[in-house]
Design an enzyme around this catalytic site. Sequence first.
Site, PDB file in Angstrom:
ATOM      1  N   LEU A 145       0.855  -1.177   0.000  1.00 51.98           N
ATOM      2  CA  LEU A 145       0.000   0.000   0.000  1.00 51.98           C
ATOM      3  C   LEU A 145       0.893   1.229   0.000  1.00 51.98           C
ATOM      4  O   LEU A 145       1.993   1.203   0.560  1.00 51.98           O
ATOM      5  CB  LEU A 145      -0.907   0.031   1.245  1.00 51.98           C
ATOM      6  CG  LEU A 145      -1.939  -1.088   1.397  1.00 51.98           C
ATOM      7  CD1 LEU A 145      -2.651  -0.959   2.738  1.00 51.98           C
ATOM      8  CD2 LEU A 145      -2.949  -1.063   0.259  1.00 51.98           C
ATOM      9  N   ASP A 146       0.424   2.316  -0.605  1.00 56.27           N
ATOM     10  CA  ASP A 146       1.185   3.562  -0.558  1.00 56.27           C
ATOM     11  C   ASP A 146       1.385   3.989   0.894  1.00 56.27           C
ATOM     12  O   ASP A 146       0.575   3.653   1.772  1.00 56.27           O
ATOM     13  CB  ASP A 146       0.445   4.664  -1.315  1.00 56.27           C
ATOM     14  CG  ASP A 146       0.374   4.395  -2.808  1.00 56.27           C
ATOM     15  OD1 ASP A 146       1.185   3.587  -3.294  1.00 56.27           O
ATOM     16  OD2 ASP A 146      -0.485   4.999  -3.476  1.00 56.27           O
ATOM     17  N   LYS A 147       2.419   4.757   1.111  1.00 58.18           N
ATOM     18  CA  LYS A 147       2.758   5.188   2.465  1.00 58.18           C
ATOM     19  C   LYS A 147       1.578   5.856   3.172  1.00 58.18           C
ATOM     20  O   LYS A 147       1.310   5.588   4.346  1.00 58.18           O
ATOM     21  CB  LYS A 147       3.951   6.146   2.414  1.00 58.18           C
ATOM     22  CG  LYS A 147       4.390   6.671   3.773  1.00 58.18           C
ATOM     23  CD  LYS A 147       5.598   7.585   3.649  1.00 58.18           C
ATOM     24  CE  LYS A 147       6.027   8.127   5.015  1.00 58.18           C
ATOM     25  NZ  LYS A 147       7.204   9.027   4.902  1.00 58.18           N
ATOM     26  N   THR A 149      -1.618   5.623   2.409  1.00 57.50           N
ATOM     27  CA  THR A 149      -2.853   4.840   2.345  1.00 57.50           C
ATOM     28  C   THR A 149      -2.889   3.874   3.525  1.00 57.50           C
ATOM     29  O   THR A 149      -1.910   3.199   3.814  1.00 57.50           O
ATOM     30  CB  THR A 149      -2.929   4.036   1.030  1.00 57.50           C
ATOM     31  OG1 THR A 149      -2.858   4.947  -0.074  1.00 57.50           O
ATOM     32  CG2 THR A 149      -4.222   3.251   0.946  1.00 57.50           C
TER      33      THR A 149
END
Length: 405
Positions: A145-147, A149
């Site tokens: 997951l993106d940082k 998110t």
Amino acid sequence: MSKIDMDGATIAEEDDGIRLDRWFKRHRAGTPHALLARWARSGQLTLDGKKADVSDRIATGQTLVMPSPPVETAARPARKGRALTDADVELATGMLIHRDASALVLNKLPGLATQGGTKTEQHVDGLLDALKFDGPTRPKLVHRLDKDTSGALLIARTPKAAAYFAKSFSNRSAKKTYWALIVGVPEIQQGEIDLPLAKQPGSGGEKMHVHDDGLPSKTRYRVIERAGNSAAWVELQPLTGRTHQLRVHMAAIGHPIVGDGKYGGKGAFLTGTISRKMHLHSRRLRIDHPDGGAIDISAEVPDHFAASLDALGFDTLLGQIGIDAQEKGPPPKSALKAQAKAHSKQIRKARRGERRGRTADSKPTDFVGKPKPKPKAKSGKPTTPKPVGKKPTAKKHPARPAKPS
């Protein structure tokens, strides 16, 4: 030109479905990423005789051919992670929401990177030693997951499980559902965004954009609830797995995710008490389990997301009605209750606007927003106004003679 010594390897079952650069981290840990990328660009990196890229997914039995790395590079040991503190262990175990013999699921906090990078000291991958428990090996990441998110993040506890889960993500059998707050409200309440995505030139691969020559990218969305015309709470399902896909797609249709300044600019932030953090959350993960059955788990939203839902007057019960609820037959009672509540809420909002439109002298309305039309005057002679005062008495007409029988 000097001859390049080549090396080879056969992809094992436990590495099935992973990216090629991940294979090098596992089996050629001393190979710098820059060198690996150079091999790929020059065509020295091949899979079954075909030119390979570092982002390619590999499969069991494929033959990988690569140059033999320099002696000093091959001899360099992999960088060791820092020793975990009590606070690190508490952080890792505090995110755990599911655990079995083959898998772990974390509710990743916003702001915590999934993997390490430049100037990134703390990340999920670096905390996995705290989650080994009684497992045979160190747990492994199978997706990311993106940082910024938050939400459900799957971790494999064995190499076999890692290969199984990686294949599920690569063939899109794993189902991921996200919640997001977006700026504005889409005209179409439920639909599919089909826009190809490619790396944006000049961003070093850190930013994506919509481009005709990009990879096919599809996202399904549904508006759960709206706050006037200023914001909406939406449910998103990525049908493909491109980098930053949900963020780019929502910004591309004119409704960036709240807090996503990277793709939405200044227009991605709401005024008032709404947090400036990213409002994108991996709400639900459904994936087949290597030991049979399936994992189907939901992750609670982080504090800033919950506070924003509350500030905008959204009812979390409405989020239980999913995009694909009709695919599984009749919805559960909770979903029916949420649907009825949502319908009633829309009616109340409409009638609230009707009440505001009335004045002391206004006439009742037949339908919301439009006053009851006045009756049209009859055509013909103009009517004279009646005199004000005592009502005149009617004239008596003489009785008519009876008709002869």
